[in-house]
Scaffold this active site. Structure first.
Site, PDB file in Angstrom:
ATOM      1  N   ASP A  35       0.828  -1.209   0.000  1.00 37.84           N
ATOM      2  CA  ASP A  35       0.000   0.000   0.000  1.00 37.84           C
ATOM      3  C   ASP A  35       0.861   1.258   0.000  1.00 37.84           C
ATOM      4  O   ASP A  35       0.466   2.297  -0.533  1.00 37.84           O
ATOM      5  CB  ASP A  35      -0.987   0.007   1.162  1.00 37.84           C
ATOM      6  N   GLU A  65       5.359   8.173 -19.855  1.00 40.92           N
ATOM      7  CA  GLU A  65       6.658   7.577 -20.167  1.00 40.92           C
ATOM      8  C   GLU A  65       7.036   6.442 -19.232  1.00 40.92           C
ATOM      9  O   GLU A  65       7.692   5.480 -19.648  1.00 40.92           O
ATOM     10  CB  GLU A  65       7.750   8.653 -20.161  1.00 40.92           C
ATOM     11  N   LEU A  71       1.163   0.531   7.065  1.00 41.09           N
ATOM     12  CA  LEU A  71       2.420   1.109   7.536  1.00 41.09           C
ATOM     13  C   LEU A  71       3.465   1.121   6.433  1.00 41.09           C
ATOM     14  O   LEU A  71       3.673   0.120   5.748  1.00 41.09           O
ATOM     15  CB  LEU A  71       2.956   0.326   8.739  1.00 41.09           C
ATOM     16  N   GLN A  80      12.519  20.831 -24.055  1.00 37.66           N
ATOM     17  CA  GLN A  80      12.361  19.794 -25.077  1.00 37.66           C
ATOM     18  C   GLN A  80      13.689  19.230 -25.565  1.00 37.66           C
ATOM     19  O   GLN A  80      13.702  18.371 -26.445  1.00 37.66           O
ATOM     20  CB  GLN A  80      11.603  20.371 -26.276  1.00 37.66           C
ATOM     21  N   HIS A 139      14.934  14.460 -30.839  1.00 39.89           N
ATOM     22  CA  HIS A 139      15.016  15.839 -30.344  1.00 39.89           C
ATOM     23  C   HIS A 139      16.211  16.017 -29.402  1.00 39.89           C
ATOM     24  O   HIS A 139      16.090  16.546 -28.295  1.00 39.89           O
ATOM     25  CB  HIS A 139      13.714  16.249 -29.650  1.00 39.89           C
TER      26      HIS A 139
END
Length: 606
Positions: A142, A351, A174, A412, A400
């Site tokens: 969790d 991604e 926990l 970018q 790129h």
């Protein structure tokens, strides 16, 4: 029997932790009943044939519960009980977190939040590619539901309706240092997960009948299922139950034998895990590859050549699959998507899930390409890092690259990708400068293992090489050379063209320049670099990347230990770029032809 098996798994988890000198394996104890029921009644797995494609997959996303996984292997008869004494020992295959050093472990885990995404990738491969009737079970903690990658996985699996995927969430309330955000509120988890199209079941994680019924319900569902099991961390040991790691101090068990006695003592239950019928692995269709080629002097971007070569690869090999995060028009995997839509997978702008899906496909034996603009591999880097630890083979592509991307600005521009990918264990990093080289290197990636990274450039550049040229991984090309060379310029990708222009300008000044195209950044062509250093005594390195960890550092690594250490000058991107044209960007960064020529004059004058 199931309750007794759960006790045995707890005991063996304690034994392993004690042998390793660890504190109580509280996270293993909380999930023991969940795994006992899975092992004895629902997992279909042939431990004598781990490569059987019909086997289910079990992923411990909460990899810190490795003692429990190894206890399961003991119960299944896959390993001897005495092997637990080597848990976390030097040279042991029972490592602190699971790795494929064991044949039944698909992927390395331990970095929280990744197991479910990889499980979704494996399930998607089963549903859409090899169409086999196996199930994927992922044990999650969790605490890791705080990881954004988990929610990318929930959304992706829900969208794809992966009915063969079950997330078993050990809700012990926990984390490592204290309570989780939602504690035992399984209803809150259920609302959130069901919003992504999942079926959810809330149970008492220590009631074996409820667990058994939940797994059966998951198998019958037409959607992916999350079993939200309320458990108690450290279950069975009064001193640590519902206290957790921080409260127990992580100390060595003060009296392991007393703890074992409190848990019910040692037993030797053996489980006959249901094995599926053996199915032969699929044999991919293989045909001759016709790599696209381009005439010398033509202007073609390397990302175009990559995309077209990848599409050709799809015709030559039926096991090639491609994954893209809503960027196929940028990476140009769109060529593959148009010609092989059944093997092209869209992860949208996620991604981490893209990388996790790629890992899952690779686990199922597919030759997987994943592509995104180079800057955004940083978002998925931890998944790639863990894949390298687990020996997963992936072909990754970053478009790129560098400031030559142009006016979009620094957000970018991939300026750290070479350094990041070079740092991975046994990785390959390739950076082509022209279309024919890019096409050949795309094909070459398929002939190697591990993480393979290809860096491509946006803008069109002149084709330098003829189609007859070869580009072995680990090689380089010497484009200008003479016995009278005064200096060597080492470049890669876009800066090769700037280096050639600089060499022409310098030739008019009577300076003879050797130009090395270092298309293979890792492994690097040490022999050629050392010979050039010895011949010219001066080396100028120019790259479209931050100066840290990139081409320049690869060259310096190659020259370390050389009998002749030349004078070296590194040119890279030093200032934060803004928006400008590609030509202006190279000029502002000081990596254009004029800047390279000036650097050569400087090193010659020094």
């Amino acid at each position: 029997m199931l309750t007794a098996l759960g006790r045995q798994l707890r005991v063996d988890s304690v034994r392993a932790a004690d042998f390793a000198g660890l504190g109580p394996p509280a996270s293993s104890l909380s999930a023991a009943d969940l795994m006992a029921v899975l092992l004895a009644g629902h997992l279909r797995y042939d431990f004598d044939a781990s490569q059987n494609p019909a086997n289910d997959h079990l992923i411990f996303s909460k990899g810190h519960a490795s003692p429990l996984l190894y206890a399961m292997y003991v119960a299944a008869g896959a390993i001897a009980s005495e092997e637990l004494r080597w848990f976390r020992a030097s040279g042991s295959r029972l490592q602190g977190h699971p790795t494929p050093a064991l044949p039944w472990v698909d992927v390395a885990t331990g970095s929280l939040g990744q197991g479910l995404g990889i499980g979704a990738g494996i399930a998607l491969a089963g549903a859409r590619l090899d169409r086999r009737d196996f199930r994927v079970w992922v044990l999650c903690g969790d605490g890791e539901l705080a990881e954004g990658s988990m929610w990318e996985a929930f959304e992706h699996a829900g969208h794809e309706r992966l009915r063969n995927l079950t997330a078993i969430v050990d809700v012990n309330r926990l984390g490592q240092r204290g309570p989780t955000r939602l504690g035992w509120d399984t209803a809150a988890y259920a609302r959130r997960i069901s919003a992504f199209g999942w079926h959810t079941v809330e149970i008492d994680g220590h009631d074996v009948d409820q667990i058994d019924a939940a797994y059966a319900e998951a198998a019958a569902s037409e959607r992916p299922t999350a079993v939200l099991a309320r458990t108690r961390k450290g279950k069975g040991l009064r001193a640590v139950e519902d206290v957790g790691d921080a409260g127990s101090g992580g100390a060595v068990l003060p009296d392991a034998e007393a703890a074992i006695a409190e848990l019910g003592g040692r037993s030797a239950i053996r489980v006959e895990v249901a094995a599926p019928e053996y199915e032969a692995p699929a044999v991919p269709d293989l045909r001759s590859l016709r790599i696209p080629w381009y005439e010398r002097g033509r202007l073609v971007s390397t990302r175009t050549a990559f995309g077209q070569a990848l599409a050709a690869m799809g015709h030559a090999r039926s096991d090639v699959v491609v994954i893209d995060p809503d960027a196929s028009d940028a990476t140009l995997t769109s060529y593959f998507a148009e010609e092989h839509p059944e093997r092209f997978f869209e992860c949208h702008a996620a991604e981490q899930q893209m990388a996790a899906t790629a890992v899952g496909f690779s686990v199922r034996g597919f030759l997987t390409f994943a592509a995104t603009p180079a800057a955004f591999w940083t978002r998925a880097y931890d998944v790639v890092r863990m894949a390298s630890i687990g020996g997963v083979g992936l072909c990754l592509v970053g478009s790129h690259a560098g400031v030559s991307t142009g006016a979009d600005g620094p957000s970018q521009m991939g300026l750290e990708d070479i350094a990041a990918m070079r740092a991975l264990w046994r990785s390959i990093v390739l950076y082509p400068c022209d279309a024919n080289q890019a096409a050949h290197l795309t094909a070459a990636m398929t002939e190697h293992s591990g993480i393979r990274y290809l860096r491509t450039t946006c803008e069109d550049t002149p084709v330098l090489y003829g189609p007859e040229e070869t580009f072995p991984v680990g090689g380089s090309k010497v484009l200008r050379e003479s016995d009278a060379d005064d200096v060597t310029i080492v470049a890669a990708g876009i800066t090769v063209h700037e280096a050639l222009r600089a060499a022409d300008v310098l030739a008019d000044d009577g300076v003879s320049v050797r130009v090395v195209d270092l298309y293979s950044v890792k492994p690097v062509d040490t022999a050629t670099l050392r010979r050039a250093a010895a011949d010219t005594g001066r080396v100028v390195i120019v790259e479209d990347h931050w100066p840290q960890g990139g081409v320049g550092d690869a060259v310096l690594d190659a020259l370390t230990g050389s009998t002749v250490m030349p004078s070296v000058l590194k040119l890279g991107v030093l200032a934060l770029p803004g928006s400008a044209t590609p030509v202006e960007q190279l000029y502002h960064a000081g990596i254009d032809a004029d800047s390279v020529a000036e650097a050569v004059r400087e090193i010659m004058a020094g």
